[in-house]
Design a protein around this motif. Structure first.
Motif, PDB file in Angstrom:
ATOM      1  N   UNK A 202       0.832  -1.207   0.000  1.00 48.88           N
ATOM      2  CA  UNK A 202       0.000   0.000   0.000  1.00 48.88           C
ATOM      3  C   UNK A 202       0.862   1.249   0.000  1.00 48.88           C
ATOM      4  N   UNK A 203       2.056   1.170   0.578  1.00 49.71           N
ATOM      5  CA  UNK A 203       2.937   2.334   0.591  1.00 49.71           C
ATOM      6  C   UNK A 203       3.329   2.732  -0.828  1.00 49.71           C
ATOM      7  N   UNK A 204       3.493   1.752  -1.710  1.00 44.32           N
ATOM      8  CA  UNK A 204       3.845   2.059  -3.093  1.00 44.32           C
ATOM      9  C   UNK A 204       2.715   2.827  -3.781  1.00 44.32           C
ATOM     10  N   UNK A 205       1.482   2.372  -3.583  1.00 45.28           N
ATOM     11  CA  UNK A 205       0.340   3.074  -4.186  1.00 45.28           C
ATOM     12  C   UNK A 205       0.211   4.481  -3.614  1.00 45.28           C
ATOM     13  N   UNK A 210       0.637  10.336  -4.204  1.00 44.77           N
ATOM     14  CA  UNK A 210       1.153  11.622  -3.718  1.00 44.77           C
ATOM     15  C   UNK A 210       1.988  12.311  -4.798  1.00 44.77           C
ATOM     16  N   UNK A 211       2.844  11.543  -5.492  1.00 41.12           N
ATOM     17  CA  UNK A 211       3.681  12.132  -6.540  1.00 41.12           C
ATOM     18  C   UNK A 211       2.830  12.674  -7.680  1.00 41.12           C
ATOM     19  N   UNK A 234       3.511  15.936 -18.964  1.00 37.58           N
ATOM     20  CA  UNK A 234       3.697  14.551 -19.416  1.00 37.58           C
ATOM     21  C   UNK A 234       4.461  13.717 -18.394  1.00 37.58           C
ATOM     22  N   UNK A 235       4.931  14.345 -17.308  1.00 42.91           N
ATOM     23  CA  UNK A 235       5.603  13.579 -16.261  1.00 42.91           C
ATOM     24  C   UNK A 235       4.632  12.666 -15.523  1.00 42.91           C
ATOM     25  N   UNK A 236       3.325  12.874 -15.717  1.00 45.22           N
ATOM     26  CA  UNK A 236       2.330  12.004 -15.095  1.00 45.22           C
ATOM     27  C   UNK A 236       2.335  10.612 -15.734  1.00 45.22           C
ATOM     28  N   UNK A 237       2.701  10.539 -17.007  1.00 45.62           N
ATOM     29  CA  UNK A 237       2.642   9.267 -17.723  1.00 45.62           C
ATOM     30  C   UNK A 237       3.504   8.183 -17.078  1.00 45.62           C
ATOM     31  N   UNK A 238       4.784   8.439 -16.745  1.00 44.00           N
ATOM     32  CA  UNK A 238       5.571   7.361 -16.114  1.00 44.00           C
ATOM     33  C   UNK A 238       4.981   6.859 -14.807  1.00 44.00           C
ATOM     34  N   UNK A 239       4.356   7.760 -14.026  1.00 47.33           N
ATOM     35  CA  UNK A 239       3.759   7.329 -12.768  1.00 47.33           C
ATOM     36  C   UNK A 239       2.585   6.381 -13.018  1.00 47.33           C
ATOM     37  N   UNK A 240       1.746   6.740 -13.979  1.00 46.93           N
ATOM     38  CA  UNK A 240       0.595   5.887 -14.293  1.00 46.93           C
ATOM     39  C   UNK A 240       1.057   4.559 -14.895  1.00 46.93           C
TER      40      UNK A 240
END
Length: 553
Positions: A202-205, A210-211, A234-240
């Motif tokens: 859950x910490x990873x999610x 948060x990021x 577009x920095x959101x893409x790697x997180x998703x």
């Protein structure tokens, strides 16, 4: 005298069950109405012109999700929700007939879309690529397309300055984007298996969420110049993408909806890199970016689901093949096992007859000794049967456990003992001191050892002084197990393909034992090799990782 035909007895549903069903339906209906009205209100924030055509409309996705998951009995609640939104936001500029047409068409489109998803067995967990395309095609054409056509007709009919074609295109784009943004997260959380990927941290999610919120907040706060904010969006893409590959689909879809909500809200309020382009152009450009984000997340989640399903099928096939190999091995060992089982059974019969005679003669002291021998023979027979049953255990979903190396080897030696004695083959076992622990599926590792030791035993069975050796050495964080013999060795032309399926030069052999053994070792994180020894005979080696705590020691 005629008798009336007996009718089947129809038992009425218990009152408590019927009441609970009504409460459940009322709760789902209230949830549907509240969500539909809420996202409808949010969608009308992004209305760039005076004609009331929003560029994002998630309400149809909400209706489609609820009707697909909970059935057509929620259509009345959906009708109430559509009526509320239509009355509040279009009553001043649209006649009643057009408004009623929009309500009926929306209900029909949602019902048709839900029927199509059920008909083609759509899965709300998005475990397959076809689930992504089904949502886009059926939801986008049946539900969104029908609702958009009705909305475009109502607006165009009430305003002569608008054409139906251009109006339908804007309405359909708004419906489709809203469906892609809202429907996946509702389907995943309300309809998918929440126990899938329970091992996820859950910490990873939380860190990913948060990021994402931090980056989206900075981009759409309106403080950065467009030359910095646009690439940063577009920095959101790697997180998703990372969430799609490492987290449950519920987390992935929630992150995409959060990102879309922040981006659309910020742009609608005139902040962020897309706001400077004008509301018409900016929201259409942003919709394209968000559509790509949602598709990337769903496709990666589906590919991950298909990969995991393929791995599960491969493990199941390996387990089934391994169990077939164990049963075949037991069949080949049947002569020695029958002899091993016959001895205690014959002893049981003899001691039983002796106990009867001693009882008749009143010799109680000797009777106690005979009964003790009878009990020992019974336990010996039971132990032999237990070994056979344990080795032939079901191969589905083998349980991994921490086990000391001597405890792993003892059942193998006990099982092969009768055959070794019958063939006059000596076996030497060499273990490190202290013996380490390993984490394995014991039945599978026993099968590997039985296969290798039996091959070595068969190679030395016809030779005087036949000898095999099982040795275990520590090598860093892993163990190297070696099985050697003083037999004739492996034919050189057979050595390169020794682990190939059906590769055998023994009469009556299937050639699957070594192939299964290597697959089982690799499934445990090790590898297996074979070679001929310079002093004669063959050697098979395989490695296994030690349990972490003992590896550190």
């Amino acid at each position: 005298m005629s008798t009336a035909p007996l009718l089947p007895l129809i038992r009425p549903r218990p009152r408590a069950e019927a009441s609970a069903s009504r409460v459940w339906l009322a709760g789902r209906s209230a949830m549907l109405i509240a969500l539909y009205y809420g996202v409808g209100l949010w969608g009308f924030v992004f209305t760039p012109d005076a004609y009331g055509i929003p560029l994002v409309w998630p309400a149809t996705g909400v209706g489609l999700t609820f009707v697909y998951l909970y059935g057509y009995r929620l259509l009345p609640a959906l009708g109430i929700a559509v009526s509320l939104v239509t009355w509040q936001f279009t009553s001043t500029m649209m006649p009643l007939a057009e408004a009623l047409g929009i309500i009926v068409a929306t209900l029909a489109g949602v019902a048709l879309g839900a029927h199509g998803l059920r008909r083609f067995r759509f899965s709300p967990g998005f475990e397959r690529l076809r689930d992504v395309w089904l949502l886009l095609v059926i939801g986008g054409l049946a539900a969104s397309g029908t609702a958009a056509a009705a909305g475009a007709w109502g607006v165009a009919a009430s305003m002569e300055t608008l054409s139906l074609g251009d109006t339908w295109w804007l309405c359909w784009m708004a419906d489709l984007m809203g469906l892609m943004l809202v429907a996946p997260v509702l389907l995943a959380w309300l309809g998918a298996d929440l126990t899938r990927h329970v091992e996820q941290n859950h910490a990873k999610a939380a860190a990913l969420g948060f990021s994402l919120v931090a980056i989206a907040g900075v981009v759409y706060a309106g403080d950065l110049p467009i030359g910095v904010a646009m690439p940063l969006s577009y920095a959101i893409f790697p997180l998703v993408m990372l969430a799609a590959l490492r987290c449950p689909v519920q987390v992935t879809t929630a992150l995409t909806m959060v990102a879309g909500t922040i981006a659309l809200s910020g742009t609608g309020w005139g902040m962020g890199p897309f706001a400077e382009l004008g509301l018409d152009v900016s929201l259409l450009s942003l919709n394209a970016q968000l559509a790509l984000l949602v598709l990337t997340a769903l496709v990666l989640s589906a590919l991950r689901g298909e990969r995991e399903a393929a791995e599960a099928r491969a493990r199941q096939h390996l387990d089934e093949l391994a169990r077939a190999g164990r049963l075949s091995t037991l069949g080949e060992l049947s002569a020695g096992l029958a002899h091993e089982l016959n001895q205690p059974l014959c002893a049981l019969a003899s001691y039983a007859q002796a106990s009867k005679r001693l009882l008749e003669r009143g010799r109680t002291e000797e009777l106690k000794e005979a009964l003790g021998q009878l009990n020992a023979s019974a336990h010996r027979a039971a132990e032999t049967v237990r070994q056979i049953r344990a080795f032939a255990a079901e191969g589905h979903d083998p349980e991994f456990s921490s086990i000391a190396l001597p405890d792993l080897l003892k059942p193998v030696i006990d099982l092969l003992g009768p055959e070794l004695r019958r063939n006059h083959v000596q076996m030497e076992v060499s273990l490190p001191d202290p013996p380490p622990h390993i984490r394995v599926a014991p039945v599978q590792m026993e099968q590997v050892l039985v296969n290798l030791l039996r091959n070595a035993m068969e190679a030395t069975a016809d030779r005087a002084g036949g000898q095999i050796c099982l040795s275990v050495l520590r090598e860093g964080a892993q163990l190297r197990l070696s099985v050697t013999d003083n037999g004739p060795g492996i034919p050189e032309n057979r050595l390169p393909g020794i682990f190939d399926p059906f590769a055998t030069w023994k009469s009556g052999g299937l050639g699957l034992g070594l192939s299964i053994s290597r697959s089982l070792v690799e499934a445990h994180g090790g590898h297996m090799v074979a070679r001929n020894r310079e002093e004669g005979g063959a050697e098979f080696q395989f490695t296994l990782p030690m349990e972490d705590s003992h590896a550190r020691t």
